[in-house]
Motif scaffolding. Structure first.
Motif, PDB file in Angstrom:
ATOM      1  N   ARG A  37       0.838  -1.199   0.000  1.00 59.51           N
ATOM      2  CA  ARG A  37       0.000   0.000   0.000  1.00 59.51           C
ATOM      3  C   ARG A  37       0.868   1.243   0.000  1.00 59.51           C
ATOM      4  N   ALA A  39       0.269   5.406   0.828  1.00 61.30           N
ATOM      5  CA  ALA A  39      -0.555   6.555   1.203  1.00 61.30           C
ATOM      6  C   ALA A  39       0.051   7.817   0.590  1.00 61.30           C
ATOM      7  N   LYS A  42       3.718   9.227   1.256  1.00 60.14           N
ATOM      8  CA  LYS A  42       4.477   8.217   2.002  1.00 60.14           C
ATOM      9  C   LYS A  42       5.054   7.179   1.054  1.00 60.14           C
ATOM     10  N   GLU A  88      -5.271   5.344   9.581  1.00 63.84           N
ATOM     11  CA  GLU A  88      -3.926   5.230   9.015  1.00 63.84           C
ATOM     12  C   GLU A  88      -3.777   4.089   8.017  1.00 63.84           C
ATOM     13  N   THR A  90      -5.621   4.068   5.430  1.00 62.19           N
ATOM     14  CA  THR A  90      -6.012   4.709   4.179  1.00 62.19           C
ATOM     15  C   THR A  90      -4.836   4.751   3.213  1.00 62.19           C
ATOM     16  N   ALA A  91      -5.039   4.196   2.019  1.00 61.45           N
ATOM     17  CA  ALA A  91      -3.966   4.118   1.023  1.00 61.45           C
ATOM     18  C   ALA A  91      -4.509   3.474  -0.246  1.00 61.45           C
ATOM     19  N   THR A 120     -10.260   3.996   1.836  1.00 63.84           N
ATOM     20  CA  THR A 120     -10.331   5.191   2.673  1.00 63.84           C
ATOM     21  C   THR A 120     -11.049   4.829   3.962  1.00 63.84           C
TER      22      THR A 120
END
Length: 123
Positions: A37, A39, A42, A88, A90-91, A120
């Motif tokens: 993943r 984000a 990041k 966190e 979420t990605a 999300t």
């Protein structure tokens, strides 16, 4: 190999979601498959991986105990069951086919990468 992840969406914190990964050319059936993943802003992060026969699994520290990876070789599908989701998490989640048959954590072990799906998690 043409991989695609799907099943993403919007979910509340604490909820669950199942992602699926399909390989339209069925050439990853003898290879490990991983989930990664990324984000916004990041670096890409290892999430989970499963060996070619499903006998070995591997998880990133941030998802251990909450996510479960599985595969159905007959249907050529790999799944990522996500529970107790957090904001966190979420990605964009992507699946990838490894060069070998193991459950690898390093992105360098993967040869083919599929299109991702956005997850999300709202607070």
């Amino acid at each position: 190999v043409q991989l695609q992840a799907f099943g993403g969406g919007l979910v509340q914190a604490g909820g669950s979601l199942r992602l699926s990964c399909t390989d339209s050319r069925r050439t990853s059936s003898n290879n490990g498959v991983g989930w990664f993943r990324q984000a916004p802003g990041k670096e890409r992060e290892f999430v989970a991986a499963i060996s070619w026969n499903g006998g070995d699994t591997n998880y990133g520290d941030s998802v251990k105990g909450r996510f479960t990876v599985s595969r159905d070789r007959a249907r050529n599908m790999v799944y990522l069951q996500m529970s107790s989701l957090k904001p966190e998490d979420t990605a964009v989640y992507s699946c990838a086919a490894a060069r070998g048959g193991g459950a690898y954590a390093s992105p360098a072990s993967y040869r083919y990468w599929g299109l991702g799906t956005l997850v999300t998690v709202s607070s």
